[in-house]
Scaffold this motif. Structure first.
Motif, PDB file in Angstrom:
ATOM      1  N   ASN A 105       0.720  -1.204   0.096  1.00  8.79           N
ATOM      2  CA  ASN A 105       0.089  -0.083   0.062  1.00  8.79           C
ATOM      3  C   ASN A 105       0.660   1.482  -0.028  1.00  8.79           C
ATOM      4  N   ASP A 106       2.253   1.306  -0.057  1.00 11.89           N
ATOM      5  CA  ASP A 106       3.075   2.314  -0.331  1.00 11.89           C
ATOM      6  C   ASP A 106       2.817   2.822  -1.721  1.00 11.89           C
ATOM      7  N   LEU A 107       2.659   4.536  -1.445  1.00 12.45           N
ATOM      8  CA  LEU A 107       2.912   5.199  -2.663  1.00 12.45           C
ATOM      9  C   LEU A 107       4.142   6.157  -2.444  1.00 12.45           C
ATOM     10  N   LEU A 108       4.849   6.034  -3.497  1.00 15.39           N
ATOM     11  CA  LEU A 108       6.284   7.012  -3.255  1.00 15.39           C
ATOM     12  C   LEU A 108       6.125   8.063  -3.966  1.00 15.39           C
ATOM     13  N   ILE A 109       6.497   9.334  -3.651  1.00 14.86           N
ATOM     14  CA  ILE A 109       6.664  10.389  -4.490  1.00 14.86           C
ATOM     15  C   ILE A 109       7.842  11.095  -4.466  1.00 14.86           C
ATOM     16  N   THR A 110       8.319  11.106  -5.668  1.00 10.63           N
ATOM     17  CA  THR A 110       9.708  11.757  -6.072  1.00 10.63           C
ATOM     18  C   THR A 110       9.517  13.140  -6.969  1.00 10.63           C
ATOM     19  N   SER A 111      10.496  13.845  -6.832  1.00  8.78           N
ATOM     20  CA  SER A 111      10.305  14.973  -7.582  1.00  8.78           C
ATOM     21  C   SER A 111      11.630  15.673  -8.096  1.00  8.78           C
ATOM     22  N   ASP A 112      11.408  16.512  -9.026  1.00  2.57           N
ATOM     23  CA  ASP A 112      12.952  17.050  -9.411  1.00  2.57           C
ATOM     24  C   ASP A 112      12.510  18.485 -10.470  1.00  2.57           C
ATOM     25  N   THR A 113      13.159  19.727 -10.106  1.00  3.86           N
ATOM     26  CA  THR A 113      12.848  20.791 -10.772  1.00  3.86           C
ATOM     27  C   THR A 113      14.343  21.236 -11.413  1.00  3.86           C
ATOM     28  N   ILE A 114      14.068  21.859 -12.555  1.00  5.87           N
ATOM     29  CA  ILE A 114      15.419  22.616 -13.126  1.00  5.87           C
ATOM     30  C   ILE A 114      14.870  23.930 -13.654  1.00  5.87           C
ATOM     31  N   VAL A 115      15.703  24.841 -13.759  1.00  4.76           N
ATOM     32  CA  VAL A 115      15.720  25.871 -14.680  1.00  4.76           C
ATOM     33  C   VAL A 115      16.068  25.771 -16.031  1.00  4.76           C
ATOM     34  N   TRP A 116      15.361  25.796 -16.974  1.00  2.00           N
ATOM     35  CA  TRP A 116      15.894  25.683 -18.487  1.00  2.00           C
ATOM     36  C   TRP A 116      16.182  26.983 -19.113  1.00  2.00           C
ATOM     37  N   PHE A 117      17.229  27.554 -19.462  1.00  2.00           N
ATOM     38  CA  PHE A 117      17.625  28.927 -19.889  1.00  2.00           C
ATOM     39  C   PHE A 117      18.546  28.792 -21.110  1.00  2.00           C
ATOM     40  N   GLU A 118      18.255  29.174 -22.132  1.00  2.00           N
ATOM     41  CA  GLU A 118      19.123  29.252 -23.410  1.00  2.00           C
ATOM     42  C   GLU A 118      19.870  28.087 -23.688  1.00  2.00           C
ATOM     43  N   GLY A 119      18.919  26.932 -23.804  1.00  2.00           N
ATOM     44  CA  GLY A 119      19.305  25.754 -24.317  1.00  2.00           C
ATOM     45  C   GLY A 119      20.098  24.939 -23.138  1.00  2.00           C
ATOM     46  N   LYS A 120      20.218  25.426 -21.937  1.00  2.00           N
ATOM     47  CA  LYS A 120      20.862  24.665 -20.892  1.00  2.00           C
ATOM     48  C   LYS A 120      20.152  24.541 -19.685  1.00  2.00           C
TER      49      LYS A 120
END
Length: 194
Positions: free
Chosen positions: A69-84
């Motif tokens: 009954n486990d629900l694992l939540i993972t996440s990641d955020t990046i800023v994308w600027f001028e192709g990088k």
């Protein structure tokens, strides 16, 4: 509402981010926090949301034993600027360079979320366009001194002072820029619960 629907699940949030933890509290989703060290390295050919999708999935792989009954939540955020991809700054100088280069320009923020159980996994993401007004050296230095945003992708938190004075335009979810596309997460959790 979600609390009742998800009563049969043990929700594990694998994030040390106070902002993400707060979103879960606001959604009234019961959760526990479990953190595992993951080296956040991704293949060079990945771009934009492909990077965050990959990293959200990579973080989930650190959890090898999930109960029924486990629900694992993972996440990641990046800023994308001028192709990088722009991640978290190394130090104050790096943060200053990032904000100076993004001043007066548009960038994109991508956040991906993985929801994983013993039997299934779904990974989704959201994109928000953020346009900064032209920031002065004085404003950038003030922000870095006062808020020290060194744990944030792109060296800024939109909920901070710089967001109040420096964001010209926003297209997409504000909360996505804070680190979680809450509207999409809610819909996914409702799907799982029904």
């Amino acid at each position: 509402m979600l609390r009742e629907k998800l009563a049969n699940y043990n929700i594990i949030l694998a994030s040390g981010s106070p902002r993400r933890q707060n979103f879960f509290k606001q959604l009234d989703v019961p959760f526990t926090i479990q953190l595992k060290e993951v080296e956040e390295i991704y293949p060079d050919h990945l771009k934009a949301a492909e990077i965050t999708d990959y990293l959200a999935d990579l973080k989930s792989k650190a959890f090898t034993e999930l109960s029924e009954n486990d629900l694992l939540i993972t996440s990641d955020t990046i800023v994308w600027f001028e192709g990088k991809a722009i991640g978290k700054p190394k130090d104050k100088e790096d943060a200053f360079q990032m904000l100076t280069s993004m001043s007066g320009k548009k960038h994109y923020v991508y956040t991906s979320v993985s929801i994983k159980s013993k039997n299934f996994q779904t990974v989704f993401h959201d994109e928000t366009m953020v346009e900064f007004s032209t920031l002065t050296t004085e404003e950038i230095n003030y922000y870095l001194e006062k808020h020290q945003p060194y744990d944030k992708a792109g060296s800024y938190g939109i909920q901070d002072w710089i967001g109040l004075i420096g964001v010209n335009k926003l297209q997409g979810s504000y909360f996505n820029v804070m680190g979680l596309p809450v509207h999409k997460l809610y819909k996914e959790l409702i799907k799982i619960a029904t």
